[in-house]
Scaffold this active site. Structure first.
Site, PDB file in Angstrom:
ATOM      1  N   SER A 162     -28.390  94.479  -8.215  1.00 16.47           N
ATOM      2  CA  SER A 162     -27.029  93.994  -8.490  1.00 16.47           C
ATOM      3  C   SER A 162     -26.682  94.308  -9.611  1.00 16.47           C
ATOM      4  CB  SER A 162     -27.315  92.356  -7.811  1.00 16.47           C
ATOM      5  OG  SER A 162     -27.779  92.350  -6.824  1.00 16.47           O
TER       6      SER A 162
ATOM      7  N   ASP B  89     -26.886  83.906 -12.658  1.00 20.63           N
ATOM      8  CA  ASP B  89     -27.046  85.116 -11.394  1.00 20.63           C
ATOM      9  C   ASP B  89     -26.499  86.599 -12.315  1.00 20.63           C
ATOM     10  OD1 ASP B  89     -29.017  86.521 -10.173  1.00 20.63           O
ATOM     11  OD2 ASP B  89     -28.337  85.820  -7.685  1.00 20.63           O
TER      12      ASP B  89
END
Length: 404
Positions: free
Chosen positions: A91, A142
Site C-alpha cells: 500500500s 497508515d
C-alpha cells in the site's frame, strides 16, 4: 478454506437493499464541464475487479450495479512498484505512486528509491490554498493516507507521520483510527490501552502528546460518533479506535463510526473553503479481510465502501466542479468469483441478490497480487481515466488541478 453456508450470511442481506439498478444523476462532465474545484479520491484498499464483481452480485444482483459501477468513465491501472525485491506492490508504494507520480519501493511513504522526499498531492493542494482532509477506517497514519500528507522512508514510523500532519501538511480534517500513535507509551487516551478485543493495542508514540499539540494548533478532537456529529466548523481531528476501526485479525467489522458518516462530515467541513478542497477516503477492511480470505467480511466492507461512494457522488452532483475517483491501490487475495458447482470447498456460498443463484469466492493467496485494478471517475475530466495507465497516471491528471 472454510465453507460458509447461506444461513450464516443471511444477516448480510440487509446490506443489499440500497443497491438497485437506477440511472445515475447527471454527471458534471456532461455538456460543458466546469473547472475542477474539488477532488474526492476514494481507495478501496486491496480492491480489484473480482472484489467489485462479488460485491455487485451480492449487493445488487445480476441486473444491478454498485454506485461505483454507475460512474460513466472507467479504466485500468497497473500497480508495479520500483522495488528490487518484489514486482508486487504494497500500500505504501502504491499510494506513493498516486501522490507523487513516481514509483518507489515497498514500505516507502512518498520518497524516491534513494529516500529523498517528494512533493505530494495533499501538501501541494494545501499550498495552493485548498482545504484538505483524509478519512479512513485504518489508522489515520497508515500507509495510504500518509502518502498524500507525509514523507518517510518507513511506513511504520506512524508517530512521526502524525507529527508531520500537524507541523507540515496540516490537513483540515483527519478522521479514522490510530490513537495509539498520537500519545506516548503508557498514556492511554479516550481508548483504553490493552482492550479485551486486542490486548496488544496500547499507546506507543515517541513524539509526545500529539493530541494536545493538535488542540494547540486549533483542531477540535473527537473520539466518538456523538462527538463527531456535534463538532462545529473548523479543523477537526477524530480518532475512533486504538488502531484500525475494526479487529484486523478477527471476524468482526463494526466500526464505531461508519466510513460514509465520516466522509459526510468531512465534506461538510471542507466544502466551506471558497478555494475548493482535496479529500482522500479509504476503506481498509477490504484489504484486511481479503488477507484473511474472509469473503463474508469483504462483502460487508464492499457495501460500506459503496455507500461512501454514493455519498461522494451525491455531493458531486450537487456541487459542479467536483471530480470523484474510485480505485484500489493493489489486489489482495488473488480472488476469483466462481460457480459453487465443482467448488464445494471454497469461501461461500453467497447469494446472488434477487435470484436463487449463489457464488463462491476462491482465494489463491493471503497476500497481494500484481493484477491491474479498475479506476472509475465521475465529474469534470472524468474521461481522463478511461484506458489503461500506470498508477502514476493518477498524479499526472491531478497535479495540474491541485498544485499551486
Amino acid at each position: 478454506m472454510r465453507k460458509l453456508v447461506v444461513p450464516v450470511i443471511a444477516g448480510l442481506l440487509a446490506l443489499t437493499g440500497l443497491y438497485l439498478l437506477k440511472k445515475p444523476p447527471a454527471a458534471a462532465s456532461e455538456g460543458v464541464a466546469p473547472a475542477v474545484r474539488n477532488v474526492i479520491f476514494i481507495n478501496g484498499d486491496g480492491m480489484a475487479a473480482a472484489h467489485r464483481e462479488a460485491g455487485r452480485l451480492f449487493l445488487a444482483g445480476p441486473d444491478g450495479s454498485l454506485a461505483m459501477d454507475r460512474f460513466l468513465c472507467t479504466g485500468q491501472l497497473t500497480t508495479s512498484p520500483a522495488d528490487p525485491a518484489s514486482a508486487v506492490t504494497d500500500s505504501a508504494a502504491g499510494a506513493s505512486a498516486w501522490a507523487t507520480g513516481q514509483r518507489t519501493y515497498n514500505g516507502a511513504i512518498s520518497v524516491d528509491t534513494h529516500g529523498k522526499a517528494l512533493p505530494t498531492l495533499g501538501i501541494e493542494a494545501k499550498r495552493a490554498g485548498r482545504a484538505t482532509g483524509l478519512v479512513t477506517t485504518s489508522q489515520v497514519t497508515d500507509a495510504s493516507p500518509a502518502a498524500f500528507f507525509a514523507n518517510s522512508t518507513d511506513r511504520n514510523a506512524e508517530d512521526d507521520i502524525a507529527r508531520q500532519y500537524l507541523e507540515v501538511s496540516q490537513p483540515d480534517v483527519i478522521l479514522g483510527g490510530g490513537e495509539d500513535w498520537w500519545l506516548p507509551a503508557g498514556r492511554a487516551g479516550a481508548h483504553p490501552d490493552h482492550p479485551a478485543a486486542d490486548p496488544t493495542e496500547a499507546s506507543l508514540g515517541t513524539e509526545g502528546d500529539l493530541i494536545a499539540a493538535a488542540g494547540r494548533a486549533g483542531y477540535q478532537y473527537v473520539s466518538t460518533a456523538g462527538q463527531l456529529a456535534a463538532a462545529g466548523p473548523g479543523k477537526l481531528l477524530g480518532l475512533f479506535a486504538n488502531e484500525e476501526m475494526f479487529q484486523q485479525d478477527g471476524d468482526v467489522y463494526e466500526p464505531p463510526v461508519s466510513l460514509a458518516t465520516m466522509t459526510q462530515k468531512a465534506l461538510g467541513t471542507l466544502s466551506t473553503d471558497p478555494d475548493g478542497f482535496f479529500l482522500f477516503v479509504e476503506e481498509e477492511a477490504i484489504d484486511e479481510f481479503a488477507h484473511a480470505n474472509n469473503g463474508r467480511r469483504v462483502l460487508q466492507a464492499m457495501g460500506e465502501l459503496d455507500r461512501t461512494v454514493a455519498v461522494a457522488q451525491s455531493f458531486a452532483a450537487a456541487h459542479p466542479g467536483t471530480l470523484v475517483i474510485v480505485t484500489g491501490d493493489h489486489e489482495t487475495g488473488g480472488l476469483a468469483v466462481e460457480d459453487p458447482a465443482g467448488n464445494p470447498g471454497e469461501d461461500g456460498p453467497f447469494p446472488v441478490k434477487g435470484t436463487k443463484l449463489t457464488f463462491v469466492m476462491e482465494w489463491t493467496t493471503t497476500g497481494h497480487t500484481a493484477q491491474d485494478v479498475p479506476v472509475s471517475a465521475y465529474g469534470p475530466l472524468a474521461d481522463r481515466f478511461t484506458g489503461k495507465h500506470p498508477n502514476t497516471y493518477v498524479h499526472e491528471v491531478l497535479a495540474p488541478l491541485l498544485a499551486p
